[in-house]
Design a protein around this motif. Structure first.
Motif, PDB file in Angstrom:
ATOM      1  N   LEU A 185      -4.837   4.924  -6.223  1.00 42.73           N
ATOM      2  CA  LEU A 185      -4.677   3.683  -5.467  1.00 42.73           C
ATOM      3  C   LEU A 185      -5.768   2.697  -5.847  1.00 42.73           C
ATOM      4  O   LEU A 185      -6.949   3.003  -5.738  1.00 42.73           O
ATOM      5  CB  LEU A 185      -4.758   3.984  -3.972  1.00 42.73           C
ATOM      6  N   GLY A 221      -4.072  -3.134  -7.667  1.00 44.36           N
ATOM      7  CA  GLY A 221      -2.652  -2.816  -7.677  1.00 44.36           C
ATOM      8  C   GLY A 221      -1.970  -3.243  -6.392  1.00 44.36           C
ATOM      9  O   GLY A 221      -0.913  -3.885  -6.421  1.00 44.36           O
ATOM     10  N   THR A 234       0.837  -1.195   0.000  1.00 44.41           N
ATOM     11  CA  THR A 234       0.000   0.000   0.000  1.00 44.41           C
ATOM     12  C   THR A 234       0.873   1.245   0.000  1.00 44.41           C
ATOM     13  O   THR A 234       0.640   2.188  -0.760  1.00 44.41           O
ATOM     14  CB  THR A 234      -0.915   0.010   1.236  1.00 44.41           C
ATOM     15  N   ALA A 236      -2.504  13.959  -8.021  1.00 45.52           N
ATOM     16  CA  ALA A 236      -1.642  13.465  -9.077  1.00 45.52           C
ATOM     17  C   ALA A 236      -1.948  14.084 -10.437  1.00 45.52           C
ATOM     18  O   ALA A 236      -1.095  14.704 -11.057  1.00 45.52           O
ATOM     19  CB  ALA A 236      -1.777  11.944  -9.146  1.00 45.52           C
ATOM     20  N   SER A 270       3.905   1.597  -1.047  1.00 45.44           N
ATOM     21  CA  SER A 270       4.641   1.827  -2.297  1.00 45.44           C
ATOM     22  C   SER A 270       3.678   2.255  -3.400  1.00 45.44           C
ATOM     23  O   SER A 270       4.016   3.079  -4.246  1.00 45.44           O
ATOM     24  CB  SER A 270       5.435   0.585  -2.688  1.00 45.44           C
ATOM     25  N   GLU A 271       2.465   1.713  -3.368  1.00 43.00           N
ATOM     26  CA  GLU A 271       1.487   2.146  -4.359  1.00 43.00           C
ATOM     27  C   GLU A 271       1.112   3.600  -4.135  1.00 43.00           C
ATOM     28  O   GLU A 271       0.946   4.371  -5.093  1.00 43.00           O
ATOM     29  CB  GLU A 271       0.234   1.268  -4.285  1.00 43.00           C
ATOM     30  N   PRO A 279       5.110   9.230   1.913  1.00 43.80           N
ATOM     31  CA  PRO A 279       4.019   8.861   0.989  1.00 43.80           C
ATOM     32  C   PRO A 279       2.667   8.760   1.676  1.00 43.80           C
ATOM     33  O   PRO A 279       1.667   9.277   1.162  1.00 43.80           O
ATOM     34  CB  PRO A 279       4.464   7.499   0.448  1.00 43.80           C
ATOM     35  N   ALA A 298       0.928  -6.014  -6.018  1.00 44.59           N
ATOM     36  CA  ALA A 298       2.223  -5.632  -5.466  1.00 44.59           C
ATOM     37  C   ALA A 298       2.541  -6.423  -4.204  1.00 44.59           C
ATOM     38  O   ALA A 298       3.699  -6.687  -3.895  1.00 44.59           O
ATOM     39  CB  ALA A 298       2.241  -4.132  -5.170  1.00 44.59           C
ATOM     40  N   ALA A 325       2.967   5.839  -2.888  1.00 44.18           N
ATOM     41  CA  ALA A 325       4.096   6.646  -3.346  1.00 44.18           C
ATOM     42  C   ALA A 325       4.071   6.769  -4.867  1.00 44.18           C
ATOM     43  O   ALA A 325       4.366   7.830  -5.415  1.00 44.18           O
ATOM     44  CB  ALA A 325       5.407   6.008  -2.886  1.00 44.18           C
ATOM     45  N   ARG A 326       3.695   5.683  -5.520  1.00 47.63           N
ATOM     46  CA  ARG A 326       3.692   5.695  -6.982  1.00 47.63           C
ATOM     47  C   ARG A 326       2.603   6.572  -7.550  1.00 47.63           C
ATOM     48  O   ARG A 326       2.810   7.384  -8.438  1.00 47.63           O
ATOM     49  CB  ARG A 326       3.506   4.267  -7.528  1.00 47.63           C
ATOM     50  N   SER A 327       1.377   6.395  -7.024  1.00 46.12           N
ATOM     51  CA  SER A 327       0.266   7.027  -7.733  1.00 46.12           C
ATOM     52  C   SER A 327      -0.660   7.860  -6.860  1.00 46.12           C
ATOM     53  O   SER A 327      -1.684   8.342  -7.341  1.00 46.12           O
ATOM     54  CB  SER A 327      -0.545   5.947  -8.458  1.00 46.12           C
TER      55      SER A 327
END
Lengths: 186, 186, 186, 186
Positions: A40, A44, A28, B119, A30-31, A105, A48, A33-35
DNA sequence: TTATAATCGAGACGGTACGTCACGTCTTAGT
DNA sequence: ACTAAGACGTGACGTACCGTCTCGATTATAA
């Protein structure tokens, strides 16, 4: 509109479950942080985490619950006051901690998610989270008998949390100090 | 790999088009009031406006564009300074206007979206909108040579806009006045 | 328990739509042949048809609707009587046609699906389909003033359709002839 | 490394186990009555029986096994011939018993499943069950040297079992009698 | 009577399919 | 020729059961 209930009651303690919970937590983060929170997806996170989607739904019935679980450690920081000895020291410590958390994040996700879901489940989480993070400011100020403590706490909190919304960069240590100067009576 | 071209270049100006634009605007507002920005769907707006979904896509390719169109009148207010004659008067007028706008559906949607869209395409709109609304505070403060003008503007803006996040109710006139007292040097 | 409605109203006639409809029909047939009605999944049909799952749901909201569409051509056969000139000739022709249809994948699926879904949507389809297939037997018998026409039609229909449930193999032409001998008064 | 001696051999017979088995049987029946075979879920049976889902899986590894267990008493009836003394009497008794069983929930479930489970594990159960129920017809007919005994048995069986598929109501006693008249040589 | 085997309840997990929603694009039809 | 209505592919949603597994905790049963 019945509120979502937790699906699992007696949480298992075995190493397997613990491992699942932990990997979902990590995924959660890292997701996020990504998006960001908006991007979220349970899909995903599940992918992950190397975990099935339904497993996530079992423990965290809503995205809000997932976010809450991930953000809890951050919020727990605010349950104890810094205790530097001085009013100014305490406030500064709080401000700096706040700024740092807001940069992580899960912190960004929180900020982003403030009422993202309209009136929904998010808003309760956000309201209570903000309250929890503002509380120590208030406590410290009131202990020192500063007038208008609630308002000062409110301004300080959002002032730092949203600092880079206005300035493009997070507040420096000096910015925080100056912000305090502005807000504390002199 | 030629990028897809827009099929309509120059938007039509006839009375029919104007009528469409207006009803979409109105429908967007009412949908925002009903479900907030998070719950805003093109489908819903189209249905409420009695217009086909594709029609909306033609004119406003993204949700951000739709929101921008609806929110523009609000933002336009901030392009001119109040001009009450006094610094305090100007600031107070700005605060009150801000508070009122933040209570309107499109205002709430903006606030919500300020962080929700972190985002995506929203973020540009949000950043520029916030900047546009903060600007008059800064102008007024700087014209009066108040030190730390940008910081004060920032605090005042978010302090009022998010007031009811913390307090549960919008700021009263007196709350605004006290907030100014806190922020202005004395 | 509101009955499922068709989602698409004004059916398009363009080559694209027609092509989609046809490939879904074919895919349904082949899936039925592979796994029977019980093992029929929308996912599977969609994949086999090279079409998206939602597209199928749009046109055929339920599995029963899909089956109905695929089985319609078979049933249409029964809307006209054979017209061989003699009672026995007509009945034999009907029996043979029935036997052949019951051997085709969609026919097998129908037989298999008779009330498969409990009291659900299937049962209506099955009831009406069986009635439609029995009808010509009845018509032919009644035209010849054979007593107990409805009962004879009923026995003949299920006798042939379920023949291989009991015997393991479909009825031969001779089986059909003997069956008629048994049922017709002498 | 002397291997541990087995203290127990087979299945437990204690009152607790018996009680579990019985409540599952009853629950299965009531679930079948409620939703038919298609709507039968292990979850549902378990809940209705006040028993854990895994317990059911332990004793009846498949749905077919569960159905078989519940349907066995019905099928057992067909293992002995009626023995009324006359051919017609025997056949009529069989028909009436069949009609009654077909009306009971487990009977309906069987009928439904005869075709629903075409593909899977069900089919074996169904084939053998039907054969078992048809057998006494055949025996009685063959004992009386009636020609075409197998075909008559087949027609009589499905004629009664599926009677209400065509007629909407179960066969009356008189319907059964007339059906016999039709099928027996005269 | 006591150890061992059998059974059970509870909780969780990976997995497949479901039916729905909203999106944004592309086709088709109607004026 | 242009625009609306319609259909489509896509991706995510949250749910329902499936069948399996791992734990203790009980219950039977044989020595």
């Amino acid at each position: 509109m019945d509120q979502p209930v937790r699906r699992t009651r007696g949480v298992q303690q075995g190493p397997r479950s613990a491992q699942v919970v932990e990997s979902v937590r990590a995924a959660t983060l890292s997701e996020l942080a990504r998006s960001g929170f908006g991007g979220l997806t349970i899909d995903g996170v599940a992918k992950a985490a190397g975990v099935n989607r339904t497993t996530i739904y079992r423990r965290w019935p809503t995205k809000a619950a997932l976010l809450a679980a991930v953000v809890e450690p951050l919020l727990a920081q605010y349950d104890t006051d810094p205790g530097t000895g001085s009013l100014r020291g305490d406030l500064l410590a709080l401000l700096l901690a706040l700024r740092d958390n807001a940069a992580r994040p899960e912190g960004r996700a929180m900020i982003e998610a403030v009422r993202a879901g309209g009136a929904g489940e998010l808003s309760e989480l956000m309201t209570s989270s903000a309250a929890r993070a503002i509380a120590p400011f208030r406590r410290v100020l009131e202990r020192a008998d500063v007038p208008r403590a609630p308002t000062i706490a409110h301004l300080a909190f959002y002032g730092v949390v949203l600092w880079d919304q206005t300035h493009g960069v997070p507040a420096t240590d000096e910015d925080c100090a100056k912000l305090l100067d502005l807000l504390l009576p002199h």
